[in-house]
Each structure stands twice: as structure tokens, then as C-alpha cells.
Write a protein that holds these residues in place. Structure first.
Motif, mmCIF file in Angstrom:
data_model
loop_
_atom_site.group_PDB
_atom_site.id
_atom_site.type_symbol
_atom_site.label_atom_id
_atom_site.label_comp_id
_atom_site.label_asym_id
_atom_site.label_seq_id
_atom_site.Cartn_x
_atom_site.Cartn_y
_atom_site.Cartn_z
ATOM 1 N N TRP A 155 1.045 -1.142 -0.024
ATOM 2 C CA TRP A 155 -0.264 -0.068 0.371
ATOM 3 C C TRP A 155 1.099 1.311 0.081
ATOM 4 C CZ3 TRP A 155 -2.743 -2.212 4.881
ATOM 5 C CH2 TRP A 155 -3.645 -3.593 4.489
ATOM 6 N N ARG B 275 -12.678 3.339 6.848
ATOM 7 C CA ARG B 275 -12.072 4.487 5.544
ATOM 8 C C ARG B 275 -10.780 4.920 6.112
ATOM 9 N NH1 ARG B 275 -14.835 4.453 0.742
ATOM 10 N NH2 ARG B 275 -17.284 3.905 1.420
ATOM 11 N N ARG C 240 -6.799 10.743 -0.808
ATOM 12 C CA ARG C 240 -7.899 9.761 -1.173
ATOM 13 C C ARG C 240 -8.598 9.070 -0.452
ATOM 14 N NH1 ARG C 240 -5.885 5.108 -6.236
ATOM 15 N NH2 ARG C 240 -7.408 4.182 -5.785
ATOM 16 N N TYR D 173 -9.071 6.069 0.879
ATOM 17 C CA TYR D 173 -9.914 3.848 1.104
ATOM 18 C C TYR D 173 -10.959 3.171 1.335
ATOM 19 C CZ TYR D 173 -5.438 4.915 -1.236
ATOM 20 O OH TYR D 173 -3.931 5.655 -2.339
ATOM 21 N N ASP E 121 -11.717 0.281 3.727
ATOM 22 C CA ASP E 121 -11.087 -0.857 5.231
ATOM 23 C C ASP E 121 -10.947 -1.981 4.448
ATOM 24 O OD1 ASP E 121 -8.723 -1.923 5.955
ATOM 25 O OD2 ASP E 121 -8.488 -0.607 8.189
ATOM 26 N N PHE F 34 -5.791 -2.126 -4.779
ATOM 27 C CA PHE F 34 -5.225 -0.756 -3.575
ATOM 28 C C PHE F 34 -5.665 0.234 -5.233
ATOM 29 C CE2 PHE F 34 -1.484 1.949 -3.341
ATOM 30 C CZ PHE F 34 -2.069 2.672 -1.901
ATOM 31 N N GLY G 84 -8.754 1.913 -4.599
ATOM 32 C CA GLY G 84 -9.045 2.463 -3.097
ATOM 33 C C GLY G 84 -10.006 1.596 -2.707
ATOM 34 N N LEU H 213 -8.405 -1.964 0.689
ATOM 35 C CA LEU H 213 -7.322 -2.250 0.882
ATOM 36 C C LEU H 213 -7.153 -3.984 1.232
ATOM 37 C CD1 LEU H 213 -5.772 0.322 3.770
ATOM 38 C CD2 LEU H 213 -5.636 -0.167 1.632
#
Length: 422
Positions: free
Chosen positions: A25, A36, A43, A45, A47, A378, A381, A383
Motif C-alpha cells: 500500500w 475508511r 484519497r 480507501y 479498509d 489498492f 481504493g 485495502l
């Protein structure tokens, strides 16, 4: 004109090469809320990793954060060794009332140190002290921690090699499904125990995960766990359940072994027991096993009082009414339906899935596919991390508090990442 290359970041120039998650990452995270994270460029992501299972209630959970801030602002004890504090008392009383008593679990509570491997080390030490034997049986593809005692009962060859010395007094046995049903459960194990010529020293204990998270999301059947508990009882071995990643509601019930209807002799908890990602671990055991001498096992950071505060708040908020288990199982069904569709779409690639509650794994015939899927996710967006001895499994570990809409969003990204890595 000569243009100087950009300077390497402080992470690359100063931090050890041992770092790992940041390689998959490659961004600098700055803030987080719920399911998130946001990097320093703004930005967002989603999770589906949740701090390797340490953030079951999401990032910066507002209820737990409020309890923590209030405690710190009134100058509550931060560091307390094993001294009696109001924060510890509140946690112990809440843990007994909300978790232990409703499940008729008789356990004593030990605070062995800040991390999961501290809990495992204390469990192994206690089992050997109680039984007066050295050997401990573990299982193929197990993971129990990175300190030497924990590594001795861990299966991963790469992690074991890092010890640099022989890892002794641990004996591996086949985990559920390891031999694809070709051999009856525990036939080999019990034969070794009963044969005086087998070379297996009588074990003090058996340590097991009900779902092997790092090992590849390998799910033990309830009947297999019951048979293991029965074998331990008949052979005078203590049963240790490592619930560090799968406890605190990850599989549905607070303890992952509840579905099997067993009561282990010793249980280890960490990761999400603090609720907020603060270091904390527990070793639980039957009262008759509490033969420790004062100070025989200790540690400077075994009394993390801010973690006691957030842990008590998490138990009060999420476990007093029984709704968290129902919600997790419902979210798990949502994940399973999405994974079923992905596997049907990728049946030619040998796609299959497995899991319980809100821990799931997706695997393909090509063992390298999982890493590609996680890398593409990733970029989109999301993980995700891999697990398994060859990093061959895409591992889904979202917060238990994830909303149905966030789950749909993440699962849609996963599906796209799978399609785009064919």
C-alpha cells in the motif's frame, strides 16, 4: 540541464527493510474513520483489513474515542504495571458481567503484555508449569506469533527461519482438511500418543486456531474441534485456543469456539480486545490452573489503562445486548453471496472461497493471482491483504461495524480487481 532525482522518503532512508504492509500500500495515510482511511493527498480507501483484525469496531470509533478522551482529560492513570486502578476494575467487572458470566465461563484473567504473542507465551509457559512437561502440539499452517516460543508452534517456514535458532518442544499435527479427508481425524495423533515407540514426548498442551487467519483462512469444523477437545481430555493435555484474531466477534460469537460448544482450558485474546487498536492482550484460564507465583510472569506494559477504558466501552456498547453477533452473521452472508458470484464467474480459474462471520478467503488455481488482485484493489481504493504460506489467498477482514453499503462497495471493487487480473 541536470535534474536531481527526488530524495528518498524518510521511510526508505531510515526505517528498516523489515517493513511489509507499506510495500503493498505505497501511500502515506493520514486520517481514518470507520471503515475508511485517507492518505495525505486526500484519497479515500475502503479498509477490508482492519488493522489485521485489531479494529473490529472501525477506526476512531466515536463512542470509544469519547471514553478515551474523557479519561485522558481527567488525568487518568496511563501506565500502571499490574497495580489496581479504576480503569482495570471497570474492565474486569464489565468483562465478567458481559462476556464470562452469560457464557458460564469460569476463567481467571491474566494481563501478560501488550501483544498477542505475549499472551501465547504466557499460555505455553503456564501449560508447561501445570503439567510438568515440555512438548506442545500445534497444527499445520498455524500462526501464533513472532517471539521464539510462539514461533515454535507456528507452521510458516519463512517466519520460523527468522528465529535463527532451532525451535524446539513443538510438534505439528494435521489441521482439519489438511489430508483432504483421506485419513480419519486424529488417527495419526492418537496413534503417536498411545505408542511408546512413536518418539512423541507426552505433550503438556495442544494449541489451535478455530480459523487459521494467517495460514490461509482454513476453517475447522465444529465436530473436529469437539473431537480435539475430547482427545485432550482423554489424554490429559490442556487445550489452548488462540483467539487473538478470530475472537472479539470476528466469526460471529464473541469467542470463535462457542459454535463448537467447547470450553478450552486456556484462551488467548488480543488485537480487538481493546476495541480501539491500543495494545492489550489477555490470557484466560481455568481457576485450578492459576498456580503462578507473584511476579513469575510479568512485563512493563501489561497494564495499559487507556486500553482498559476503550475495552470496557466496546463491551458495553457492542456486546451487552447480543446484537453484534447477529449483525456480523448477516454481513457474513452478504460477503458469501458476493464471493459465490465471483467464484462462479471464475470457475475456469479454479476460484473458491471459505470463511465464517466476517473473515473470508478467496483462492485461485494460480497461487500468484491473490497478490495481483490485492495490488489492483489498492489502485481502485480498497485495502486487502493476502494470507497463506504462499500468499495465495485474498483475505477479507472488514470491520464488524462496516455498513451493508460499504460492504457492497468493497465487494464490487474486489469483483472488478478479479476480472482485471485474469
Amino acid at each position: 540541464m541536470t535534474i536531481a532525482p527526488p530524495a528518498l522518503s524518510v521511510f526508505e532512508t531510515l526505517e528498516s527493510e523489515v517493513r511489509s504492509y507499506c510495500r503493498g500500500w505505497p501511500t502515506v495515510f493520514d486520517r481514518a474513520q470507520g471503515a475508511r482511511l485517507t492518505d495525505e493527498d486526500g484519497r479515500s480507501y475502503l479498509d477490508f483489513f482492519a488493522g489485521a483484525g485489531s479494529l473490529n469496531y472501525g477506526h476512531n470509533n466515536p463512542v470509544l474515542k469519547r471514553a478515551l478522551i474523557d479519561y485522558l482529560e481527567r488525568d487518568g492513570i496511563t501506565h500502571g504495571l499490574d497495580m489496581a486502578t479504576t480503569a482495570k476494575r471497570s474492565f474486569l467487572e464489565t468483562f465478567q458481567e458481559v462476556i464470562l458470566e452469560p457464557r458460564a465461563l469460569p476463567y481467571k484473567v491474566m494481563f501478560p503484555g501488550p501483544t498477542g504473542t505475549n499472551a501465547v507465551e504466557s499460555a505455553l509457559k503456564l501449560a508447561r508449569k501445570v503439567k510438568g512437561r515440555e512438548s506442545v502440539v500445534s497444527f499445520t499452517n498455524a500462526f501464533h506469533g513472532m517471539s521464539l516460543g510462539s514461533l515454535a508452534v507456528t507452521g510458516n517456514a519463512f517466519k520460523r527461519a527468522g528465529a535463527g535458532i532451532p525451535l524446539v518442544h513443538g510438534t505439528p499435527m494435521p489441521f482439519d482438511h489438511y489430508l483432504d479427508g483421506q485419513v480419519p481425524d486424529f488417527l495419526w495423533f492418537e496413534r503417536l500418543l498411545e505408542d511408546q515407540g512413536s518418539g512423541l514426548n507426552k505433550p503438556a498442551a495442544v494449541i489451535v486456531e478455530t480459523v487459521q487467519g494467517e495460514g490461509g483462512i482454513n476453517v475447522a469444523r465444529a465436530e473436529w474441534l469437539r473431537a480435539l477437545a475430547d482427545l485432550c481430555r482423554r489424554q490429559d493435555m490442556l487445550l489452548i485456543v488462540d483467539d487473538i484474531q478470530m475472537g472479539c466477534g470476528r466469526t460471529g460469537a464473541f469467542f470463535s469456539f462457542e459454535e463448537a460448544g467447547i470450553t478450552p482450558d486456556i484462551v488467548t485474546l488480543s488485537k480487538s480486545i481493546s476495541g480501539y487498536g491500543l495494545p492489550m492482550s489477555l490470557c484466560l484460564f481455568r481457576p485450578e490452573l492459576d498456580i503462578w507465583e507473584p511476579g513469575e510472569h510479568n512485563g512493563t506494559f501489561r497494564g495499559n489503562n487507556p486500553a482498559f477504558v476503550t475495552a470496557a466501552a466496546a463491551l458495553d456498547t457492542y456486546w451487552a445486548d447480543g446484537q453484534m453477533e447477529k449483525q456480523t452473521l448477516a454481513r457474513g452472508e452478504q460477503v458469501e453471496q458476493a464471493l459465490l458470484a465471483i467464484c462462479e464467474e471464475n470457475s475456469a480459474d479454479g476460484a473458491h472461497y471459505r470463511g465464517r462471520g466476517l473473515v473470508w478467503g478467496l483462492e485461485f488455481a494460480d497461487a500468484t493471482r491473490a497478490s495481483k488482485v490485492c495490488a489492483r484493489a489498492f489502485e481502485l481504493g480498497l485495502l486487502l491483504e493476502t494470507s497463506g504460506p504462499a500468499s495465495q489467498v485474498v483475505k477479507l477482514l472488514p470491520p464488524l461495524t462496516v455498513t451493508p453499503e460499504e460492504l457492497d462497495e468493497g465487494l464490487s471493487v474486489l469483483s472488478r480487481a478479479v476480472r482485471e487480473t485474469v
